[in-house]
Design a protein around this motif. Structure first.
Motif, short mmCIF file in Angstrom:
data_model
loop_
_atom_site.label_atom_id
_atom_site.label_comp_id
_atom_site.label_asym_id
_atom_site.label_seq_id
_atom_site.Cartn_x
_atom_site.Cartn_y
_atom_site.Cartn_z
N ALA A 128 -57.26 -107.96 82.22
CA ALA A 128 -57.71 -106.59 82.47
C ALA A 128 -58.90 -106.56 83.43
CB ALA A 128 -58.08 -105.92 81.14
N GLN A 129 -59.84 -107.51 83.26
CA GLN A 129 -60.98 -107.58 84.18
C GLN A 129 -60.53 -107.91 85.59
OE1 GLN A 129 -63.26 -110.43 81.90
NE2 GLN A 129 -64.80 -108.88 81.37
N LEU A 130 -59.59 -108.86 85.72
CA LEU A 130 -59.07 -109.21 87.05
C LEU A 130 -58.42 -108.01 87.71
CD1 LEU A 130 -57.54 -112.74 86.43
CD2 LEU A 130 -59.50 -112.18 87.88
N GLU A 131 -57.67 -107.24 86.95
CA GLU A 131 -57.02 -106.05 87.50
C GLU A 131 -58.06 -105.04 87.99
OE1 GLU A 131 -54.58 -104.95 84.14
OE2 GLU A 131 -52.80 -105.82 85.08
N ARG A 132 -59.11 -104.84 87.21
CA ARG A 132 -60.16 -103.89 87.59
C ARG A 132 -60.92 -104.36 88.82
NH1 ARG A 132 -62.84 -103.19 81.84
NH2 ARG A 132 -64.57 -102.33 83.04
N ILE A 133 -61.21 -105.65 88.89
CA ILE A 133 -61.91 -106.21 90.04
C ILE A 133 -61.05 -106.08 91.29
CG2 ILE A 133 -62.84 -108.33 91.05
CD1 ILE A 133 -63.62 -109.14 88.12
N ALA A 134 -59.78 -106.45 91.18
CA ALA A 134 -58.87 -106.36 92.34
C ALA A 134 -58.76 -104.91 92.82
CB ALA A 134 -57.50 -106.93 91.98
#
Length: 79
Positions: free
Chosen positions: A36-42
């Motif tokens: 979820a964090q990777l998705e938000r960062i991307a």
């Protein structure tokens, strides 16, 4: 990617809703991000998630770059 976009930790933090401390820890490999964090960062960086990963195999154009065992397996698989 953050630096390429000219984002400070503060700006990225505001865009993705993840604390500056957490982002810093992720960048310095002190913390593994969740999916979820990777998705938000991307999304905040307007890029694909895979672009956030750094690997010695990114952009490898020279097949001689790999050790001989890997090269043999790849050649065998193509036959």
């Amino acid at each position: 990617m953050r630096n390429c976009r000219g984002y400070s930790l503060r700006k990225l933090s505001k865009k993705c809703g993840i604390s500056k401390t957490t982002l810093n820890d992720i960048e310095n490999a002190k913390l593994s991000p969740t999916l979820a964090q990777l998705e938000r960062i991307a999304a905040a960086l307007d890029c694909q998630m895979w672009q956030l990963f750094d690997s010695p195999y990114n952009n490898v154009r020279d097949p001689g770059h790999f050790d001989k065992n890997v090269e043999i397996k790849v050649k065998t698989a193509k036959i």
